[in-house]
Design a protein around this motif. Structure first.
Motif, PDB file in Angstrom:
ATOM      1  N   GLY A   1       0.868  -1.167   0.000  1.00  0.00           N
ATOM      2  CA  GLY A   1       0.000   0.000   0.000  1.00  0.00           C
ATOM      3  C   GLY A   1       0.899   1.208   0.000  1.00  0.00           C
ATOM      4  N   SER A   2       0.313   2.344   0.178  1.00  0.00           N
ATOM      5  CA  SER A   2       1.109   3.562   0.166  1.00  0.00           C
ATOM      6  C   SER A   2       1.841   3.726   1.492  1.00  0.00           C
ATOM      7  CB  SER A   2       0.203   4.765  -0.081  1.00  0.00           C
ATOM      8  OG  SER A   2       0.970   5.930  -0.110  1.00  0.00           O
ATOM      9  N   ILE A   3       3.144   3.608   1.440  1.00  0.00           N
ATOM     10  CA  ILE A   3       3.985   3.783   2.620  1.00  0.00           C
ATOM     11  C   ILE A   3       4.663   5.134   2.501  1.00  0.00           C
ATOM     12  CG2 ILE A   3       6.042   2.983   3.828  1.00  0.00           C
ATOM     13  CD1 ILE A   3       5.288   0.163   3.078  1.00  0.00           C
ATOM     14  N   GLU A   4       4.608   5.887   3.580  1.00  0.00           N
ATOM     15  CA  GLU A   4       5.275   7.184   3.605  1.00  0.00           C
ATOM     16  C   GLU A   4       6.580   7.021   4.374  1.00  0.00           C
ATOM     17  OE1 GLU A   4       4.629  11.656   5.397  1.00  0.00           O
ATOM     18  OE2 GLU A   4       2.879  10.424   4.952  1.00  0.00           O
TER      19      GLU A   4
ATOM     20  N   ARG B   1      16.647  10.798  11.569  1.00  0.00           N
ATOM     21  CA  ARG B   1      15.646   9.774  11.821  1.00  0.00           C
ATOM     22  C   ARG B   1      14.966   9.369  10.516  1.00  0.00           C
ATOM     23  NH1 ARG B   1      11.664  11.845  15.990  1.00  0.00           N
ATOM     24  NH2 ARG B   1      13.500  11.488  17.252  1.00  0.00           N
ATOM     25  N   ILE B   2      14.660   8.073  10.406  1.00  0.00           N
ATOM     26  CA  ILE B   2      13.868   7.547   9.296  1.00  0.00           C
ATOM     27  C   ILE B   2      12.683   6.816   9.908  1.00  0.00           C
ATOM     28  CG2 ILE B   2      13.776   5.993   7.311  1.00  0.00           C
ATOM     29  CD1 ILE B   2      16.837   6.239   7.143  1.00  0.00           C
ATOM     30  N   ARG B   3      11.487   7.219   9.524  1.00  0.00           N
ATOM     31  CA  ARG B   3      10.282   6.542  10.013  1.00  0.00           C
ATOM     32  C   ARG B   3       9.456   6.082   8.825  1.00  0.00           C
ATOM     33  NH1 ARG B   3       7.340  10.020  14.516  1.00  0.00           N
ATOM     34  NH2 ARG B   3       5.686   8.974  13.416  1.00  0.00           N
ATOM     35  N   LEU B   4       8.910   4.879   8.936  1.00  0.00           N
ATOM     36  CA  LEU B   4       7.991   4.362   7.937  1.00  0.00           C
ATOM     37  C   LEU B   4       6.587   4.510   8.500  1.00  0.00           C
ATOM     38  CD1 LEU B   4       9.878   1.067   6.993  1.00  0.00           C
ATOM     39  CD2 LEU B   4      10.014   3.282   5.876  1.00  0.00           C
ATOM     40  N   LEU B   5       5.706   5.162   7.742  1.00  0.00           N
ATOM     41  CA  LEU B   5       4.346   5.440   8.193  1.00  0.00           C
ATOM     42  C   LEU B   5       3.347   4.801   7.247  1.00  0.00           C
ATOM     43  CD1 LEU B   5       4.928   9.264   8.653  1.00  0.00           C
ATOM     44  CD2 LEU B   5       4.907   7.594  10.485  1.00  0.00           C
ATOM     45  N   GLN B   6       2.282   4.260   7.831  1.00  0.00           N
ATOM     46  CA  GLN B   6       1.183   3.737   7.025  1.00  0.00           C
ATOM     47  C   GLN B   6      -0.066   3.636   7.890  1.00  0.00           C
ATOM     48  OE1 GLN B   6       1.154  -0.411   5.802  1.00  0.00           O
ATOM     49  NE2 GLN B   6       0.615   0.241   3.740  1.00  0.00           N
ATOM     50  N   ARG B   7      -1.115   4.336   7.488  1.00  0.00           N
ATOM     51  CA  ARG B   7      -2.421   4.281   8.160  1.00  0.00           C
ATOM     52  C   ARG B   7      -2.336   4.380   9.680  1.00  0.00           C
ATOM     53  NH1 ARG B   7      -3.503  -0.738   4.963  1.00  0.00           N
ATOM     54  NH2 ARG B   7      -3.788   0.048   2.870  1.00  0.00           N
TER      55      ARG B   7
ATOM     56  N   MET C   1       6.444  -0.952  -5.032  1.00  0.00           N
ATOM     57  CA  MET C   1       5.665  -0.457  -3.891  1.00  0.00           C
ATOM     58  C   MET C   1       5.511   1.060  -4.001  1.00  0.00           C
ATOM     59  SD  MET C   1       7.332  -2.656  -0.789  1.00  0.00           S
ATOM     60  CE  MET C   1       6.078  -2.158   0.374  1.00  0.00           C
ATOM     61  N   PRO C   2       4.272   1.555  -3.941  1.00  0.00           N
ATOM     62  CA  PRO C   2       4.100   3.008  -3.961  1.00  0.00           C
ATOM     63  C   PRO C   2       4.589   3.609  -2.648  1.00  0.00           C
ATOM     64  CG  PRO C   2       1.991   1.910  -3.658  1.00  0.00           C
ATOM     65  CD  PRO C   2       3.017   0.842  -3.877  1.00  0.00           C
ATOM     66  N   MET C   3       5.299   4.718  -2.755  1.00  0.00           N
ATOM     67  CA  MET C   3       5.811   5.363  -1.541  1.00  0.00           C
ATOM     68  C   MET C   3       5.874   6.858  -1.759  1.00  0.00           C
ATOM     69  SD  MET C   3       9.870   4.750  -1.704  1.00  0.00           S
ATOM     70  CE  MET C   3      10.320   4.061  -3.267  1.00  0.00           C
ATOM     71  N   ARG C   4       5.872   7.546  -0.647  1.00  0.00           N
ATOM     72  CA  ARG C   4       6.026   8.997  -0.658  1.00  0.00           C
ATOM     73  C   ARG C   4       7.095   9.329   0.373  1.00  0.00           C
ATOM     74  NH1 ARG C   4       2.010  13.640   1.343  1.00  0.00           N
ATOM     75  NH2 ARG C   4       2.533  12.631   3.287  1.00  0.00           N
ATOM     76  N   VAL C   5       8.023  10.180  -0.004  1.00  0.00           N
ATOM     77  CA  VAL C   5       9.100  10.563   0.906  1.00  0.00           C
ATOM     78  C   VAL C   5       8.856  11.992   1.343  1.00  0.00           C
ATOM     79  CG1 VAL C   5      11.583  10.878   1.185  1.00  0.00           C
ATOM     80  CG2 VAL C   5      10.722   9.013  -0.241  1.00  0.00           C
ATOM     81  N   GLN C   6       8.815  12.174   2.659  1.00  0.00           N
ATOM     82  CA  GLN C   6       8.634  13.504   3.232  1.00  0.00           C
ATOM     83  C   GLN C   6       9.848  13.813   4.091  1.00  0.00           C
ATOM     84  OE1 GLN C   6       5.264  13.787   5.820  1.00  0.00           O
ATOM     85  NE2 GLN C   6       5.561  15.951   6.216  1.00  0.00           N
ATOM     86  N   THR C   7      10.482  14.955   3.833  1.00  0.00           N
ATOM     87  CA  THR C   7      11.660  15.360   4.600  1.00  0.00           C
ATOM     88  C   THR C   7      11.302  16.524   5.499  1.00  0.00           C
ATOM     89  OG1 THR C   7      13.110  14.655   2.803  1.00  0.00           O
ATOM     90  CG2 THR C   7      14.047  16.132   4.445  1.00  0.00           C
ATOM     91  N   LEU C   8      11.538  16.341   6.789  1.00  0.00           N
ATOM     92  CA  LEU C   8      11.303  17.392   7.783  1.00  0.00           C
ATOM     93  C   LEU C   8      12.654  17.970   8.170  1.00  0.00           C
ATOM     94  CD1 LEU C   8       8.897  15.391  10.099  1.00  0.00           C
ATOM     95  CD2 LEU C   8       8.244  16.930   8.257  1.00  0.00           C
ATOM     96  N   LEU C   9      12.730  19.268   8.258  1.00  0.00           N
ATOM     97  CA  LEU C   9      13.964  19.905   8.715  1.00  0.00           C
ATOM     98  C   LEU C   9      13.832  20.171  10.205  1.00  0.00           C
ATOM     99  CD1 LEU C   9      14.782  22.418   5.859  1.00  0.00           C
ATOM    100  CD2 LEU C   9      15.913  20.266   6.385  1.00  0.00           C
TER     101      LEU C   9
END
Length: 183
Positions: free
Chosen positions: A117-120, A133-139, A170-178
């Protein structure tokens, strides 16, 4: 230095047989191996015993007792610290599913599976420090990966993980927080 192992030689033939796509084992860096740890503890006990015998011979029983308790506490701390380093984090991508498994002293601590599924992928980056930090997020579920890696190693791991997820389709979205410096 922290160890990252992808497709170990022992499991390489097994991985080829079942084509797992991605397998990484992350362990914390250890400055002392088991043999060096034993030598350090033996040295502490030896030096402490020498001083303990000197203090007893001089009739300084109180100092000998304090030295004995201090040595016992130091050895206990060394064993607790060494035991805390006996952990590992295993990240697998199999059949479109990301599985994060954590072990401590060869016992399973947690297993988190993020199905296809879509994993961020959420990355926290500090301009001065690097990738924090690297976090994998889903639902609503989140799992942090690569906690024992340095910022440079974490960036390399992120590239390898993204590449493996792309190869698995696998669909994914990468979000970078500063993150602010010093936080």
């Amino acid at each position: 230095m922290t160890a990252i192992q992808t497709r170990s030689f022992q499991s390489f033939d097994d991985d080829l047989a079942r084509d797992t796509g991605f397998h990484a084992v992350i362990t914390p860096g250890q400055s002392l191996d088991r043999q060096a740890h034993r030598w350090l503890c033996t040295g502490i006990v030896g030096i402490s015993s020498l001083f303990h015998a000197i203090y007893i011979a001089l009739g300084l029983w109180i100092i000998a007792a304090v030295l004995f308790l201090t040595t016992g506490a130091l050895l206990a701390l060394l064993f607790v610290f060494q035991g805390g380093l006996r952990r590992c984090e295993q990240i697998d991508i199999e059949n479109g599913e990301v599985v994060v498994t954590r072990f401590r002293r060869d016992m399973l601590v947690s297993r988190t599976a993020l199905p296809q599924g879509s994993i961020e992928i959420e990355c926290e980056r500090d301009p001065d420090y690097g990738l924090r930090r690297i976090r994998l997020l889903q639902r609503g579920r989140a799992v942090e990966v690569g906690r024992d890696l340095s910022p440079v190693e974490r960036a390399d791991f992120l590239d390898a993980l993204r590449h493996a997820m792309r190869l698995q389709g696998m669909p994914m979205r990468v979000q970078t927080l500063l993150s602010p410096t010093g936080a």
